[in-house]
Design an enzyme around this catalytic site. Structure first.
Site, PDB file in Angstrom:
ATOM      1  N   GLU A   1     -11.586   0.039  -3.275  1.00 36.41           N
ATOM      2  CA  GLU A   1     -10.606   0.401  -1.985  1.00 36.41           C
ATOM      3  C   GLU A   1      -9.548   1.190  -2.629  1.00 36.41           C
ATOM      4  OE1 GLU A   1      -9.429  -3.050   0.060  1.00 36.41           O
ATOM      5  OE2 GLU A   1      -8.185  -3.771  -1.512  1.00 36.41           O
TER       6      GLU A   1
ATOM      7  N   ASP B   1       0.836  -1.253  -0.043  1.00 39.17           N
ATOM      8  CA  ASP B   1       0.029  -0.041  -0.076  1.00 39.17           C
ATOM      9  C   ASP B   1       0.913   1.198   0.061  1.00 39.17           C
ATOM     10  OD1 ASP B   1      -1.999  -1.826   0.519  1.00 39.17           O
ATOM     11  OD2 ASP B   1      -2.247  -1.404   2.713  1.00 39.17           O
TER      12      ASP B   1
HETATM   13  O1  FUB Z   1      -2.996  -3.596   3.829  1.00 35.97           O
HETATM   14  C1  FUB Z   1      -4.417  -4.032   3.936  1.00 35.97           C
HETATM   15  C2  FUB Z   1      -5.476  -3.799   3.141  1.00 35.97           C
HETATM   16  O2  FUB Z   1      -5.101  -4.348   1.812  1.00 35.97           O
HETATM   17  C3  FUB Z   1      -5.599  -2.323   2.530  1.00 35.97           C
HETATM   18  O3  FUB Z   1      -6.060  -1.403   3.444  1.00 35.97           O
HETATM   19  C4  FUB Z   1      -6.160  -2.280   1.229  1.00 35.97           C
HETATM   20  O4  FUB Z   1      -6.167  -1.380   0.369  1.00 35.97           O
HETATM   21  C5  FUB Z   1      -5.658  -3.579   0.726  1.00 35.97           C
HETATM   22  O5  FUB Z   1      -4.117  -3.388   0.001  1.00 35.97           O
END
Ligand code: FUB
Length: 339
Positions: A238, A30
């Site tokens: 997301e 991320d």
């Molecule tokens: O790293 C945890 C979660 O996985 C993140 O918040 C999402 O975007 C995905 O990458």
């Protein structure tokens, strides 16, 4: 020919682009990249093998601290330094578990780390921690941002100095628990031709510690003005990101279960944003997540994959590759190639 979502994808030429693994000493994911004081800083999540079982709500992402990396010079070749832990779960008074994605903005010489973490009742909120330098250490606020929920904050400072945070993620990110910024009694995830759950955007107060307004929906439409439906493989899931190119606002995001990074373009930070296409084809691993930054006149896509961990989806590795636009300002669709 009607330009619906599928046509946009099928027309696309995919360019294989060499990517660099940024840091082979640890698993991180991320990446939120920014240029501070002439240098690229990367704020990732810090993956580790907690032993938690895989589940659809991301129970296997049990992260407990944040690091920051800096790069000396060109992101494709420069030396990468790990500045160590900048914030630990134990230091955050309100936190329970799972320090997920974070991002940092500079305002009036201070650095504000906005992060997503579950509280002691297992509900995600956004928190703020403040530092005097991009390398931290960051001092957490006693409480989360009032009215904040869900995950994956991306902070964007516009040319007029106003700061916006984009956030939200469905499934494990809990966005389906909310409607009109209020918690629902029963969660609701739209399906089929219903409107999908959108990312949210809110301007931050001048001190970057609270929302300065009620979060608003980030609407993504096709070129005919129709909202991309919940069953579109290109709808928001997301990992919001915002950058500006030639005066236009580029909102980019992960499509989650269809494993793409996509983008849409608007005329202001709130949108609506017109869907433009895929930035990155699926990588190895379930999640895909990114940031886009300009350094010395060139653009870069920071992202992650699970090739070094041989596909273990909660052990991700950071990558960077050049990002290019065509003459009309469209981002060239890429596939991430390893050396
Ligand atoms: O790293 C945890 C979660 O996985 C993140 O918040 C999402 O975007 C995905 O990458």
């Amino acid at each position: 020919m009607k330009k619906n979502n599928i046509d946009i994808k099928n027309d696309t030429k995919i360019t294989a682009m060499k990517a660099r693994y940024l840091f082979d000493k640890d698993y991180m994911a991320d990446p939120s990249a920014h240029v501070f004081n002439g240098k690229v800083y990367v704020y990732p999540s810090h993956d580790w093998d907690s032993g938690a079982a895989f589940d659809d709500d991301g129970g296997h992402f049990e992260m407990k601290d944040y690091h920051v990396l800096s790069i000396d010079g060109d992101p494709m070749t420069g030396t990468v330094t790990d500045h160590g832990v900048i914030l630990d779960l134990k230091e955050i008074p309100w936190a329970g578990r799972q320090m997920w994605d974070n991002d940092v903005v500079e305002k009036d010489g201070k650095y504000y780390l906005i992060f997503s973490c579950k509280d002691k009742n297992d509900v995600f909120h956004l928190g703020v921690a403040v530092a005097d330098r991009p390398e931290g250490p960051f001092r957490p606020q006693p409480d989360p941002i009032r009215g904040s929920y869900s995950i994956d904050p991306a902070v964007f400072k516009d040319d007029d100095g106003k700061v916006y945070v984009y956030f939200g993620g469905i499934w494990g990110g809990q966005l389906q628990w909310y409607k009109d910024n209020k918690a629902l009694k029963n969660e609701y995830l739209p399906s089929g031709k219903e409107n999908p759950l959108p990312s949210r955007v809110a301007r931050l107060t001048d001190d970057c510690l609270q929302f300065d307004e009620e979060p608003k929906a980030v609407i993504i439409v096709d070129e005919d003005g129709n909202i991309l439906p919940a069953d579109s493989p290109y709808r928001f899931f997301e990992a919001s990101w915002m950058h500006k190119y030639n005066g236009k606002y580029y909102f980019s995001y992960s499509t989650g279960d269809s494993h793409l990074l996509c983008y849409a373009v608007g005329d202001n930070p709130y949108g609506p944003f017109v869907y433009k296409g895929v930035i990155l084809e699926p990588v190895v691993g379930w999640t895909t997540h990114h940031s886009i930054v300009e350094y010395n006149g060139r653009w870069y896509l920071f992202h992650h994959d699970c090739v070094p961990s041989e596909g273990v989806t909660w052990l991700r590795s950071l990558k960077v590759m050049p990002l290019e636009y065509d003459a009309k300002g469209n981002i060239i669709t890429m596939k991430s190639e390893n050396d």
